[in-house]
Design a protein around this motif. Structure first.
Motif, mmCIF file in Angstrom:
data_model
loop_
_atom_site.group_PDB
_atom_site.id
_atom_site.type_symbol
_atom_site.label_atom_id
_atom_site.label_comp_id
_atom_site.label_asym_id
_atom_site.label_seq_id
_atom_site.Cartn_x
_atom_site.Cartn_y
_atom_site.Cartn_z
ATOM 1 N N ARG A 80 1.596 -8.468 5.044
ATOM 2 C CA ARG A 80 2.164 -7.322 5.768
ATOM 3 C C ARG A 80 3.473 -6.869 5.125
ATOM 4 N N ALA A 81 3.427 -6.665 3.820
ATOM 5 C CA ALA A 81 4.636 -6.380 3.047
ATOM 6 C C ALA A 81 4.670 -4.940 2.547
ATOM 7 N N THR A 82 5.891 -4.446 2.356
ATOM 8 C CA THR A 82 6.137 -3.124 1.787
ATOM 9 C C THR A 82 7.185 -3.268 0.684
ATOM 10 N N LEU A 83 6.896 -2.712 -0.476
ATOM 11 C CA LEU A 83 7.806 -2.767 -1.619
ATOM 12 C C LEU A 83 8.196 -1.355 -2.012
ATOM 13 N N ARG A 84 9.497 -1.136 -2.200
ATOM 14 C CA ARG A 84 9.996 0.157 -2.643
ATOM 15 C C ARG A 84 10.917 -0.008 -3.836
ATOM 16 N N VAL A 85 10.843 0.925 -4.763
ATOM 17 C CA VAL A 85 11.813 1.040 -5.844
ATOM 18 C C VAL A 85 12.460 2.407 -5.700
ATOM 19 N N GLY A 86 13.768 2.421 -5.440
ATOM 20 C CA GLY A 86 14.400 3.668 -5.056
ATOM 21 C C GLY A 86 13.776 4.147 -3.754
ATOM 22 N N ASP A 87 13.365 5.406 -3.718
ATOM 23 C CA ASP A 87 12.714 5.951 -2.524
ATOM 24 C C ASP A 87 11.195 5.910 -2.621
ATOM 25 N N ALA A 88 10.676 5.385 -3.731
ATOM 26 C CA ALA A 88 9.228 5.412 -3.968
ATOM 27 C C ALA A 88 8.553 4.143 -3.469
ATOM 28 N N LEU A 89 7.403 4.315 -2.826
ATOM 29 C CA LEU A 89 6.615 3.198 -2.344
ATOM 30 C C LEU A 89 5.767 2.659 -3.490
ATOM 31 N N VAL A 90 5.708 1.335 -3.606
ATOM 32 C CA VAL A 90 4.913 0.673 -4.640
ATOM 33 C C VAL A 90 3.636 0.138 -3.993
ATOM 34 N N SER A 91 2.491 0.525 -4.519
ATOM 35 C CA SER A 91 1.212 0.035 -4.008
ATOM 36 C C SER A 91 1.018 -1.420 -4.431
ATOM 37 N N GLY A 111 4.971 4.764 -10.146
ATOM 38 C CA GLY A 111 5.287 5.822 -11.102
ATOM 39 C C GLY A 111 4.227 6.063 -12.151
ATOM 40 N N GLY A 112 2.964 5.867 -11.794
ATOM 41 C CA GLY A 112 1.885 6.065 -12.755
ATOM 42 C C GLY A 112 1.596 4.846 -13.611
ATOM 43 N N TRP A 125 7.220 -17.081 -12.497
ATOM 44 C CA TRP A 125 6.233 -16.014 -12.395
ATOM 45 C C TRP A 125 6.382 -15.035 -13.557
ATOM 46 N N VAL A 126 5.348 -14.206 -13.736
ATOM 47 C CA VAL A 126 5.288 -13.258 -14.849
ATOM 48 C C VAL A 126 4.849 -11.898 -14.322
ATOM 49 N N LEU A 127 5.539 -10.851 -14.754
ATOM 50 C CA LEU A 127 5.132 -9.477 -14.447
ATOM 51 C C LEU A 127 4.790 -8.782 -15.760
ATOM 52 N N THR A 128 3.615 -8.171 -15.819
ATOM 53 C CA THR A 128 3.237 -7.395 -17.005
ATOM 54 C C THR A 128 2.976 -5.946 -16.604
ATOM 55 N N ARG A 129 3.469 -5.030 -17.436
ATOM 56 C CA ARG A 129 3.108 -3.610 -17.283
ATOM 57 C C ARG A 129 2.033 -3.319 -18.300
ATOM 58 N N GLU A 130 0.908 -2.779 -17.835
ATOM 59 C CA GLU A 130 -0.218 -2.537 -18.718
ATOM 60 C C GLU A 130 0.118 -1.493 -19.775
ATOM 61 N N ALA A 131 -0.458 -1.678 -20.947
ATOM 62 C CA ALA A 131 -0.290 -0.704 -22.026
ATOM 63 C C ALA A 131 -1.041 0.586 -21.692
#
Length: 202
Positions: A80-91, A111-112, A125-131
């Motif tokens: 039941r979590a909500t994540l935001r960066v700035g004013d934008a909601l992160v899915s 952001g796309g 833990w590890v976070l990856t942004r897809e190419a």
């Protein structure tokens, strides 16, 4: 702005006492400046737990969990979590029944961009942004080390990262990530089964 990021470290911090007590992690990135993760923020609303990242050139990130379970949890959880960066909601989505750490990973969209966050163990833990067609992607790895007052989070980045990449990775220093590990997933599954059984008895 995307740039190469030098390794840096977050260390525990605390200030104040009682209701005014604040705790979390702090560190300094040569490229992005000071970083503070307050985890959790002082609770002002019942059944709501929030952790927040701020500082330097990083966009502010907040992670919020709602529900009765927050009254006993030390940190916000994956439920039941909500994540935001700035004013934008992160899915955010995840496969709770995944057999491996990568299958249990948390999938994020912001952001796309598409991200995947998975746990190496309870402290790392590890976070990856897809190419994509314009960018080869990035990996932010956080490794927990030390005990007690000597605890630290060592941060290393492979690829050119933006501020949002770091914010998304580091805000999870203030989140209970146990359910992403094998043991945590098993315990969470048993808890759900126990909850369903208890409800069926009414």
């Amino acid at each position: 702005m995307h740039s190469t990021v030098s390794p840096f470290t977050l260390r525990p911090w605390r200030e104040g006492k009682g209701y005014e007590r604040r705790v979390g992690w702090r560190g300094e990135s040569a490229e992005f400046g000071g970083v503070t993760v307050e985890a959790p923020l002082r609770q002002t609303t019942p059944q709501v737990a929030v952790s927040e990242l701020r500082g330097g050139l990083l966009p502010t990130a907040s992670y919020e969990t709602r529900g009765i379970h927050t009254d006993v949890a030390r940190l916000p959880t994956l439920n039941r979590a909500t994540l935001r960066v700035g004013d934008a909601l992160v899915s955010m989505t995840r496969n709770r029944l995944g057999a491996t750490a990568r299958q249990r990973a948390l999938h994020l969209r912001y952001g796309g961009d598409r991200y995947r966050l998975w746990a190496r163990d309870r402290r790392s833990w590890v976070l990856t942004r897809e190419a994509d067609d314009e960018d080869p992607g990035v990996t932010v790895a956080i490794r927990g080390a030390g005990r007690g007052s000597r605890r630290r989070l060592d941060v290393t980045v492979s690829g050119r990262a933006g501020g949002a990449d770091l914010s998304l990775a580091l805000v999870f220093a203030g989140v209970d990530r146990a359910a992403l590990t094998r043991g945590g997933a098993v315990r969470a599954g048993l808890s759900r089964v126990g909850g369903f059984w208890a409800e069926s008895q009414y």
